[in-house]
Structure formats: C-alpha cells, structure tokens
Design a protein around this motif. Structure first.
Motif, PDB file in Angstrom:
ATOM      1  N   GLN A 197       0.812  -1.215   0.000  1.00  0.00           N
ATOM      2  CA  GLN A 197       0.000   0.000   0.000  1.00  0.00           C
ATOM      3  C   GLN A 197       0.848   1.269   0.000  1.00  0.00           C
ATOM      4  N   THR A 198       2.161   1.100   0.137  1.00  0.00           N
ATOM      5  CA  THR A 198       3.049   2.257   0.218  1.00  0.00           C
ATOM      6  C   THR A 198       3.389   2.767  -1.171  1.00  0.00           C
ATOM      7  N   GLN A 199       3.272   4.059  -1.344  1.00  0.00           N
ATOM      8  CA  GLN A 199       3.613   4.677  -2.618  1.00  0.00           C
ATOM      9  C   GLN A 199       4.970   5.352  -2.521  1.00  0.00           C
ATOM     10  N   SER A 200       5.785   5.137  -3.535  1.00  0.00           N
ATOM     11  CA  SER A 200       7.071   5.822  -3.622  1.00  0.00           C
ATOM     12  C   SER A 200       6.906   7.071  -4.469  1.00  0.00           C
ATOM     13  N   HIS A 201       7.686   8.090  -4.153  1.00  0.00           N
ATOM     14  CA  HIS A 201       7.594   9.354  -4.882  1.00  0.00           C
ATOM     15  C   HIS A 201       8.878   9.638  -5.652  1.00  0.00           C
ATOM     16  N   ASN A 202       9.598   8.583  -5.996  1.00  0.00           N
ATOM     17  CA  ASN A 202      10.846   8.746  -6.725  1.00  0.00           C
ATOM     18  C   ASN A 202      10.719   8.147  -8.119  1.00  0.00           C
ATOM     19  N   TRP A 203      11.518   8.658  -9.031  1.00  0.00           N
ATOM     20  CA  TRP A 203      11.421   8.224 -10.422  1.00  0.00           C
ATOM     21  C   TRP A 203      11.790   6.759 -10.600  1.00  0.00           C
ATOM     22  N   TYR A 204      12.571   6.208  -9.645  1.00  0.00           N
ATOM     23  CA  TYR A 204      13.051   4.844  -9.840  1.00  0.00           C
ATOM     24  C   TYR A 204      12.124   3.783  -9.258  1.00  0.00           C
ATOM     25  N   THR A 205      10.965   4.169  -8.749  1.00  0.00           N
ATOM     26  CA  THR A 205      10.085   3.180  -8.138  1.00  0.00           C
ATOM     27  C   THR A 205       9.640   2.114  -9.131  1.00  0.00           C
ATOM     28  N   ARG A 206       9.460   0.897  -8.628  1.00  0.00           N
ATOM     29  CA  ARG A 206       8.983  -0.202  -9.465  1.00  0.00           C
ATOM     30  C   ARG A 206       7.572  -0.605  -9.048  1.00  0.00           C
ATOM     31  N   LYS A 207       6.810   0.329  -8.550  1.00  0.00           N
ATOM     32  CA  LYS A 207       5.490   0.003  -8.010  1.00  0.00           C
ATOM     33  C   LYS A 207       4.626  -0.750  -9.022  1.00  0.00           C
ATOM     34  N   SER A 208       4.756  -0.402 -10.308  1.00  0.00           N
ATOM     35  CA  SER A 208       3.929  -1.059 -11.312  1.00  0.00           C
ATOM     36  C   SER A 208       4.263  -2.544 -11.438  1.00  0.00           C
ATOM     37  N   GLU A 209       5.473  -2.935 -11.015  1.00  0.00           N
ATOM     38  CA  GLU A 209       5.881  -4.326 -11.118  1.00  0.00           C
ATOM     39  C   GLU A 209       5.657  -5.090  -9.818  1.00  0.00           C
ATOM     40  N   PHE A 210       5.229  -4.386  -8.776  1.00  0.00           N
ATOM     41  CA  PHE A 210       5.140  -4.990  -7.450  1.00  0.00           C
ATOM     42  C   PHE A 210       3.860  -5.809  -7.349  1.00  0.00           C
ATOM     43  N   SER A 211       3.981  -7.133  -7.501  1.00  0.00           N
ATOM     44  CA  SER A 211       2.777  -7.963  -7.603  1.00  0.00           C
ATOM     45  C   SER A 211       2.894  -9.248  -6.792  1.00  0.00           C
ATOM     46  N   ILE A 212       3.384  -9.143  -5.578  1.00  0.00           N
ATOM     47  CA  ILE A 212       3.485 -10.336  -4.743  1.00  0.00           C
ATOM     48  C   ILE A 212       2.213 -10.505  -3.923  1.00  0.00           C
ATOM     49  N   ALA A 213       1.960 -11.744  -3.509  1.00  0.00           N
ATOM     50  CA  ALA A 213       0.772 -12.041  -2.708  1.00  0.00           C
ATOM     51  C   ALA A 213       0.944 -11.514  -1.293  1.00  0.00           C
ATOM     52  N   GLU A 214      -0.169 -11.140  -0.669  1.00  0.00           N
ATOM     53  CA  GLU A 214      -0.110 -10.620   0.694  1.00  0.00           C
ATOM     54  C   GLU A 214       0.194 -11.710   1.715  1.00  0.00           C
ATOM     55  N   ASP A 215      -0.080 -12.955   1.367  1.00  0.00           N
ATOM     56  CA  ASP A 215       0.219 -14.078   2.256  1.00  0.00           C
ATOM     57  C   ASP A 215       1.547 -14.700   1.828  1.00  0.00           C
ATOM     58  N   PRO A 216       2.633 -14.434   2.559  1.00  0.00           N
ATOM     59  CA  PRO A 216       3.954 -14.927   2.145  1.00  0.00           C
ATOM     60  C   PRO A 216       4.065 -16.451   2.107  1.00  0.00           C
ATOM     61  N   THR A 217       3.198 -17.151   2.828  1.00  0.00           N
ATOM     62  CA  THR A 217       3.287 -18.618   2.820  1.00  0.00           C
ATOM     63  C   THR A 217       2.874 -19.200   1.474  1.00  0.00           C
ATOM     64  N   THR A 218       2.257 -18.386   0.617  1.00  0.00           N
ATOM     65  CA  THR A 218       1.857 -18.853  -0.714  1.00  0.00           C
ATOM     66  C   THR A 218       2.871 -18.465  -1.788  1.00  0.00           C
ATOM     67  N   TRP A 219       3.952 -17.830  -1.391  1.00  0.00           N
ATOM     68  CA  TRP A 219       4.941 -17.374  -2.362  1.00  0.00           C
ATOM     69  C   TRP A 219       5.653 -18.547  -3.035  1.00  0.00           C
ATOM     70  N   LEU A 220       6.149 -18.284  -4.222  1.00  0.00           N
ATOM     71  CA  LEU A 220       6.997 -19.255  -4.913  1.00  0.00           C
ATOM     72  C   LEU A 220       8.233 -19.560  -4.074  1.00  0.00           C
ATOM     73  N   LEU A 221       8.748 -18.560  -3.405  1.00  0.00           N
ATOM     74  CA  LEU A 221       9.933 -18.723  -2.564  1.00  0.00           C
ATOM     75  C   LEU A 221       9.743 -19.806  -1.507  1.00  0.00           C
ATOM     76  N   ALA A 222       8.517 -19.930  -1.007  1.00  0.00           N
ATOM     77  CA  ALA A 222       8.234 -20.908   0.047  1.00  0.00           C
ATOM     78  C   ALA A 222       8.302 -22.342  -0.453  1.00  0.00           C
ATOM     79  N   THR A 223       8.242 -22.536  -1.766  1.00  0.00           N
ATOM     80  CA  THR A 223       8.203 -23.889  -2.326  1.00  0.00           C
ATOM     81  C   THR A 223       9.582 -24.413  -2.727  1.00  0.00           C
ATOM     82  N   LEU A 224      10.592 -23.544  -2.704  1.00  0.00           N
ATOM     83  CA  LEU A 224      11.914 -23.954  -3.169  1.00  0.00           C
ATOM     84  C   LEU A 224      12.616 -24.836  -2.136  1.00  0.00           C
ATOM     85  N   GLU A 225      13.480 -25.700  -2.624  1.00  0.00           N
ATOM     86  CA  GLU A 225      14.264 -26.543  -1.725  1.00  0.00           C
ATOM     87  C   GLU A 225      15.511 -25.827  -1.231  1.00  0.00           C
TER      88      GLU A 225
END
Length: 233
Positions: free
Chosen positions: A84-112
């Motif tokens: 929900q945080t907005q950045s006010h700098n030109w380098y923000t990647r907010k448009s690419e920020f698309s992770i799930a709010e529940d970290p236990t469902t992340w792809l990262l959680a499935t890696l060995e």
C-alpha cells in the motif's frame, strides 16, 4: 557614592545562604539516583542478557534459512503495508510490485534451496559525493546466500549533507533502488524460467528489506531522564 562592599554584600550573603541550604540536598539526591540506577541496572541485566540471547537465536535462524519469517504475523503485516506504500521517486517499481499478501503462498516458500541472511553491519562513509555535494553516508551490508551462491549487498539508507539537510530512504525505496537489482543479478545464472526469476526477485527483495528491520533490533534497556526546569521571575 555607594560603598561597593555594601552593594554586593547582601546579595552574596543570600547566595551563600542558598548554597548552604540546598547544595547538600541536591548532592544527596544525586547520590541516591546514582545508587538506585546502579541497582536497577544490576536487576535488569538478566532480562537484557536474555533478550540478547533470543535475538542471536533469531539471527542464527535467518542465517540458516530466512524463510522462517514467511509465516510470522509481523512479516505478513509488513508485506500488506508495503503493497500500500507509494514511492515518490522516479526509480520506483510500483507497477511491477505484484506479490501475494500471504507470504506462505509465495513461490519462494516452495523452493528446496535455503535463503540465508547474515553478517549485517552498519557502514559510515565520511567522504560521500553525489555529483553535486559532499555528504556523510550511512549504509548497511548484508550477506545473501541462495543455495551455494553468496553475495554481499550494500544498501545506502541515509545521507547527511549538513545539520539541516539530510535524506533517508524508506525500506520500499531501498528495495526498489538497491536490493531488487542485486537480487536479480544473483538469480541470473540460476536454473529457473524467466517468469519465476522475476517473481523470486520480488519476493527475496521484500524478505531482505524486512530482515534489515530485524537485524537492527537491540535489547531494550531502561532509560532515566530528568530535566530540571527553572522559571524566570
């Protein structure tokens, strides 16, 4: 002409009288406070030491596999607030920020492969320069280990130009501007499809950003402050 001795004698007598009446009480009070604070410090040391041990246990867990943070309520709240945080700098990647709010469902959680975070240190640069002005810079370094690959990151979080001019980067800005690109570089030669690398870069970057808050934790100690205010009459 008024005698100089008589001019100051009454005042000096009052000053000496004040000193005789109150200086011993102030000295006694200072000694009482010092003694009591020493007693409190001794009493709290057990709790301070216990906090330090628990913090070290947390740091050790992060070094083994920082994904232990994924199911914690604190990290989930951090992720929700970050989205929900907005950045006010030109380098923000907010448009690419698309992770799930529940970290236990992340792809990262499935890696060995484990994600190790360690060696957190604060760095001070007395000779910083940003193409326009000199500054004193503060950054933290952190080792990121992904499987057998390890990378030392450095994230600048504060610049001090003078006593009235300083800039600080939020954790989101640290992720956008520093952490994300370094994680992407680390994943370059990893055997994952392009889309998975992109997703992992986001998730690992957020995990690294949050870990900086964890590594900055210190044992809480009691602080006594007293200000003696005088009222002019």
């Amino acid at each position: 002409m008024t005698d100089s001795h008589s001019l100051f004698s009454s005042y000096e007598e009052l000053v000496q009288n004040h000193a005789r009446q109150f200086d011993p009480h102030i000295a006694q009070l200072q000694q009482l406070v010092t003694t009591r604070m020493q007693e409190l410090r001794a009493a709290e040391q057990t709790l301070v030491d216990a906090q330090a041990i628990e913090l070290q246990n947390i740091f050790n867990a992060l070094a083994t596999d920082a994904r232990c943070l994924l199911p914690t309520p604190e990290f989930r709240t951090f992720v929700q607030e970050l989205k929900q945080t907005q950045s006010h700098n030109w380098y923000t990647r907010k448009s690419e920020f698309s992770i799930a709010e529940d970290p236990t469902t992340w792809l990262l959680a499935t890696l060995e492969l484990p994600i190790g975070l360690s060696n957190y240190q604060i760095q001070e640069d007395l000779d910083g320069y940003d193409d326009e002005r000199n500054y004193i810079g503060y950054s933290y370094t952190l080792s990121l280990r992904f499987g057998s690959v390890e990378h030392l990151m450095e994230i600048l979080y504060k610049r001090i130009y003078n006593v009235n001019d300083r800039t600080e980067t939020s954790i989101k800005e640290q992720i956008d501007y520093y952490i994300w690109s370094e994680v992407e570089d680390l994943l370059t030669n990893m055997p994952y499809p392009k889309e998975q690398k992109k997703q992992l870069a986001q998730e690992i970057s957020v995990l690294v950003g949050y870990s900086s808050k964890v590594f900055a934790l210190k044992p809480r100690t009691a602080i006594f402050e007293y200000s003696s205010a005088t009222q002019e009459q």
